[in-house]
Design a protein around this motif. Structure first.
Motif, PDB file in Angstrom:
ATOM      1  N   ASN A 107      12.941  -8.019   6.539  1.00 32.61           N
ATOM      2  CA  ASN A 107      11.792  -6.997   6.344  1.00 32.61           C
ATOM      3  C   ASN A 107      10.527  -7.675   6.038  1.00 32.61           C
ATOM      4  O   ASN A 107       9.313  -7.240   6.499  1.00 32.61           O
ATOM      5  CB  ASN A 107      12.181  -6.160   5.241  1.00 32.61           C
TER       6      ASN A 107
ATOM      7  N   ILE B  32       2.490  -5.817   6.582  1.00 34.64           N
ATOM      8  CA  ILE B  32       3.221  -4.720   5.751  1.00 34.64           C
ATOM      9  C   ILE B  32       4.678  -4.652   5.576  1.00 34.64           C
ATOM     10  O   ILE B  32       5.267  -4.672   6.414  1.00 34.64           O
ATOM     11  CB  ILE B  32       2.672  -3.560   6.207  1.00 34.64           C
ATOM     12  N   VAL B  33       5.131  -4.941   4.231  1.00 35.83           N
ATOM     13  CA  VAL B  33       6.457  -4.984   3.961  1.00 35.83           C
ATOM     14  C   VAL B  33       6.631  -3.671   3.323  1.00 35.83           C
ATOM     15  O   VAL B  33       6.389  -3.395   2.097  1.00 35.83           O
ATOM     16  CB  VAL B  33       6.685  -6.173   3.071  1.00 35.83           C
ATOM     17  N   PRO B  34       7.454  -2.701   4.147  1.00 37.10           N
ATOM     18  CA  PRO B  34       7.497  -1.280   3.453  1.00 37.10           C
ATOM     19  C   PRO B  34       8.467  -1.545   2.236  1.00 37.10           C
ATOM     20  O   PRO B  34       9.383  -2.135   2.403  1.00 37.10           O
ATOM     21  CB  PRO B  34       7.940  -0.367   4.412  1.00 37.10           C
TER      22      PRO B  34
ATOM     23  N   GLN C  47      -5.411  -2.360  11.254  1.00 33.37           N
ATOM     24  CA  GLN C  47      -3.945  -2.503  11.201  1.00 33.37           C
ATOM     25  C   GLN C  47      -3.749  -4.068  11.468  1.00 33.37           C
ATOM     26  O   GLN C  47      -2.650  -4.448  11.013  1.00 33.37           O
ATOM     27  CB  GLN C  47      -3.365  -1.530  11.733  1.00 33.37           C
TER      28      GLN C  47
ATOM     29  N   GLN D 108       0.425   3.074   1.193  1.00 36.03           N
ATOM     30  CA  GLN D 108       0.284   3.769   2.605  1.00 36.03           C
ATOM     31  C   GLN D 108      -0.889   4.318   2.984  1.00 36.03           C
ATOM     32  O   GLN D 108      -1.502   4.145   4.027  1.00 36.03           O
ATOM     33  CB  GLN D 108       1.204   5.005   2.446  1.00 36.03           C
TER      34      GLN D 108
ATOM     35  N   THR E 194      -2.829   1.129   3.950  1.00 38.72           N
ATOM     36  CA  THR E 194      -2.297   0.628   5.529  1.00 38.72           C
ATOM     37  C   THR E 194      -2.780   1.667   6.459  1.00 38.72           C
ATOM     38  O   THR E 194      -2.231   1.274   7.538  1.00 38.72           O
ATOM     39  CB  THR E 194      -0.923   0.298   5.388  1.00 38.72           C
TER      40      THR E 194
ATOM     41  N   ALA F  20      12.771  -1.200   6.895  1.00 41.15           N
ATOM     42  CA  ALA F  20      12.467  -0.820   8.194  1.00 41.15           C
ATOM     43  C   ALA F  20      12.675  -1.631   9.296  1.00 41.15           C
ATOM     44  O   ALA F  20      11.937  -2.464   9.734  1.00 41.15           O
ATOM     45  CB  ALA F  20      10.887  -0.287   8.251  1.00 41.15           C
TER      46      ALA F  20
ATOM     47  N   ALA G 126       9.304  -9.802   9.404  1.00 43.35           N
ATOM     48  CA  ALA G 126       8.624  -8.927  10.310  1.00 43.35           C
ATOM     49  C   ALA G 126       7.072  -8.829   9.974  1.00 43.35           C
ATOM     50  O   ALA G 126       6.335  -8.310  10.793  1.00 43.35           O
ATOM     51  CB  ALA G 126       9.417  -7.506  10.474  1.00 43.35           C
ATOM     52  N   ALA G 127       6.830  -9.055   8.734  1.00 42.38           N
ATOM     53  CA  ALA G 127       5.447  -8.524   8.392  1.00 42.38           C
ATOM     54  C   ALA G 127       4.465  -9.843   8.578  1.00 42.38           C
ATOM     55  O   ALA G 127       3.245  -9.729   8.363  1.00 42.38           O
ATOM     56  CB  ALA G 127       5.380  -8.085   6.880  1.00 42.38           C
TER      57      ALA G 127
END
Ligand SMILES: Nc1ncnc2c1ncn2[C@@H]1O[C@H](COP(=O)(O)OP(=O)(O)O)[C@@H](O)[C@H]1O
Ligand SMILES: [Mg+2]
Lengths: 313, 396
Positions: free
Chosen positions: A144, A80-82, A75, A47, A50, A86, A147-148
């Protein structure tokens, strides 16, 4: 110069230090694994990298951009794959991809093309119109990830992307990541599954209680345990491992004998040679062995040797 | 630009939320209709037929007063054009529902009044036959509105002390009891057209519903902050500024639609005259929406968790609506009170709408519209400053 340079990264939550002076760097095209048990500080580290929140101290540079000072500049380069899923549950897979693509500045035909490509990559082209809330855990995880990667990020950062899913989705995800990395995308992958990191990553940092306790290539890490195998013994009935340990110290040096729960781990270069001898001494002293296993040198062994605990604890 | 898509996404999500959509589009028209019905022959019979009348069975087990008020004043007397309500036992209700002779039934629990007075949620059962989901949503919303207004009134009564009790009748029954003549008298001045009570409540309710829509949007905004998507949003290319603008446009879009529905719906369904100057009405409406959306985004930026917000937000809306004249006609307050409450955007908007209704033109409402827009812009600015200050402090 590295795609990512992290120096002396530290994060304090009130008086609790979640990340302690972590330093590492990732080169272009590399896949870097962050391995550690739950609570090790992996997510907190990710975190900060990022730019979600700043470190208490230390520096982060992505492609030369100072992420502490100018997170927004860096950024755009990141995918980023949390750790958590998300996504907007009441929107379809395609709508989600379309939304997140736009948040990375994609638009028009290029966006549509990328959405179609990504739907193929994550294997959901035929379910694209369905709402995410109707998906299985594994399918949600794949969206997820999708989306990254729409904007072809310079650096893909994945935080435990396979937690809690079926084996099939898991291997699909692992293969996808391997392929992306093979095509030149730099990847950071965190996990508490040793096998995943061993399969995917050339370089690995092992984290525990906020610290990097070892890092390097897999073979370098194996070297830290002298490339030794591990004999794992389980006993039937309640036994005092301390006593067994004291019996064995005549044959094995104390630092190579580790106890964890009801297991005894013995590190040795040539386990076959000493195995029968060990079994004799233990059974001779009146203990009943339930099972014995010889484990080839792996990252679990490294972690166990360094911390006395197993990764899954 | 990212913020457009953020706004579009918010509108899409709200559009898919059936309950939110109902509150957004249908409730205002319905409630204004209820008022119209209560005020008597303001609607022609034919127009009413467009909303089909349906049967509601009521089982009132409540031992207090409020159950009666809801059953008799609201359901039985308040909506004669829309609902025909009948009291019955639980057994009868079940039988009739089974035979499809009723579309919707409600059961008011023994402690219905107690719960409203003491606070806490009372559990009203709404049972409907499968084909009557819209009807049951309408009934649910009426009950919800009633309990919220009643709860606010109870709080107001407690605050005001016993002597004020008579004035603070529960809002719903007060709509039905209100005296039409006095309202007309109050709004009439020389050279001006009289503002009828129906017009008055169309404006009053319209303004209140816009507040509620914004509150709904803001709680969605706060709710999103507690979800994983928010952290993901923060680490995309979207900047803080674009985030706020996106949220603002989304809110503005939804409440503008509601505003237009209220104006057009009341105009054509109930023949409400909003004034000579349509430009003035539109300008004022958008300025009002602009101001509350700005305030809404500011609230959404400052408030951390949704739990605390939702209850407080709805209460604040009702109180604002009440002192702003949406529930009780403004004329019952002294003039200075009406001037003071103009600091509230809803009060300012309502009073200016009334001016338009009594014949004011575009130029006469420009200042008010300007003030409302300024409130909106000011709120946005404060929201942005506080958000970036938070960030800076964080990154210092
Ligand atoms: N916001 C926070 N406030 C306080 N403690 C936190 C916060 N976030 C994480 N922690 C703590 O920091 C430690 C590391 O957490 P985390 O980075 O999530 O570990 P991992 O991802 O390796 O499982 C944990 O002990 C966790 O409880
Ligand atoms: Mg984690």
């Amino acid at each position: 110069m590295g795609v990512l340079e992290v120096k002396q990264l530290t994060k304090r939550f009130k008086d609790f230090e979640a990340v302690k002076k972590v330093s590492f760097s990732v080169q272009k095209g590399e896949s870097f694994g962050l391995l550690g048990p739950n609570g090790a500080g992996k997510t907190t580290t990710i975190q900060m990298i990022t730019g979600l929140f700043p470190p208490s101290s230390g520096s982060i540079e992505i492609a030369g951009i100072d992420m502490v000072r100018q997170p927004k500049r860096g950024q755009g380069l990141l995918g980023i794959v949390p750790q958590e899923i998300a996504l907007y549950q009441t929107m379809s897979a395609r709508e989600n991809l379309s939304f997140w693509g736009r948040m990375y500045g994609l638009s028009g035909d290029h966006l549509q093309k990328r959405i179609n490509d990504v739907l193929e990559i994550i294997g959901l082209a035929d379910r694209a119109k369905e709402k995410v809330e109707t998906f299985s855990g594994g399918m949600k995880r794949r969206v997820n990830i999708g989306a990254a990667i729409l904007h072809n990020p310079e650096l893909l950062i994945m935080d435990e992307p396979t937690v809690g899913i079926d084996p099939q989705s898991r291997s699909h995800i692992l293969e996808t990541v391997k392929k992306l990395n093979g095509e030149g995308m730099t990847v950071i992958y965190t996990s508490h599954y040793m096998e995943e990191v061993e399969y995917l990553c050339e370089k690995i940092g092992i984290m525990d209680q906020g610290e990097f306790i070892a890092s390097g290539t897999i073979s370098q890490l194996r070297e830290t345990i002298g490339d030794r195998s591990r004999i794992v013994m389980n006993f039937s009935g309640a036994v005092e491992l301390e006593r067994i340990k004291s019996i064995l110290t005549s044959e094995i040096s104390e630092k190579d004998l580790l106890m964890n729960h009801n297991e005894l781990a013995i590190f040795h270069k040539e386990p076959q040679k000493i195995l029968s001898e060990l079994i004799q001494s233990v059974t001779g002293a009146g203990f009943e062995i339930a099972s014995v296993e010889i484990v080839e040198p792996n990252l679990e062994s490294v972690f166990l040797h360094l911390t006395g605990r197993s990764l899954r604890d | 630009m990212g913020f457009w898509w953020l706004a579009l996404k918010d509108a899409l999500l709200m559009g898919r939320d059936r309950k939110a959509l109902l509150t957004l589009v249908f409730m205002p028209i319905l409630l204004i209709g209820i008022l119209g019905a209560a005020f008597g022959n303001m609607m022609g019979e034919e127009e009413v037929a467009s909303i089909e009348k349906f049967q509601v069975g009521i089982v009132n087990l409540d031992e207090g007063e409020l159950g009666n008020a809801l059953a008799e004043e609201v359901f039985m007397k308040g909506l004669p054009e829309l609902i025909s309500a009948e009291a019955m036992t639980q057994k009868e209700l079940e039988d009739r529902l089974k035979q499809q002779k009723l579309s919707v039934g409600i059961i008011l629990p023994r402690d219905f009044s107690d719960h409203i007075i003491m606070g806490g949620e009372s559990e009203v059962k709404v049972i409907s036959i499968p084909s009557a989901s819209i009807q049951s949503s309408i009934v649910e919303n009426v009950v919800l509105q009633f309990t919220q207004s009643a709860a606010v009134n109870v709080i107001a009564m407690e605050a005001a002390g016993p002597s004020e009790m008579i004035k603070a009748i529960p809002a719903m029954s007060q709509f039905t009891d209100a005296d039409i003549n006095i309202v007309e008298e109050a709004a009439v001045e020389r050279d001006q057209k009289p503002v009828g009570s129906f017009q008055y409540y169309a404006a009053g309710m319209g303004v209140m519903f816009l507040l509620m829509t914004v509150i709904t949007g803001v709680s969605a905004m706060i709710d999103e902050k507690e979800q994983d998507v928010y952290n993901r949003l923060l680490v995309t290319k979207l900047t803080d500024f674009h985030y706020l603008i996106g949220k603002f446009i989304g809110l503005l879009f939804m409440s503008s639609i509601q505003f237009l529905i209220i104006i057009i719906g009341t105009r054509y369904l109930y023949d409400v005259r909003w004034g000579e100057s349509m430009t003035g009405v539109i300008l004022l409406g958008f300025s009002f929406v602009f101001s509350v959306c700005g305030l809404g985004v500011l609230l959404g930026t400052l408030v951390k968790t949704e739990k605390t917000f939702n209850a407080a937000g709805m209460l604040a809306t009702q109180i604002m609506a009440a002192v702003g004249g949406s529930m009780v006609p403004l004329y019952i307050f002294p003039d200075w009170v009406n001037t003071v409450v103009k600091v509230l955007p809803n009060a300012l908007a309502l009073q200016t709408f009334l001016e338009l209704m009594s014949g004011a033109n575009l130029w006469q409402v420009l200042i008010e519209a300007g003030i409302l827009v300024a409130i909106g812009l000011g709120s946005l600015l404060i929201a942005f400053v506080s958000l970036s200050a938070k960030r800076r402090a964080y990154y210092a």
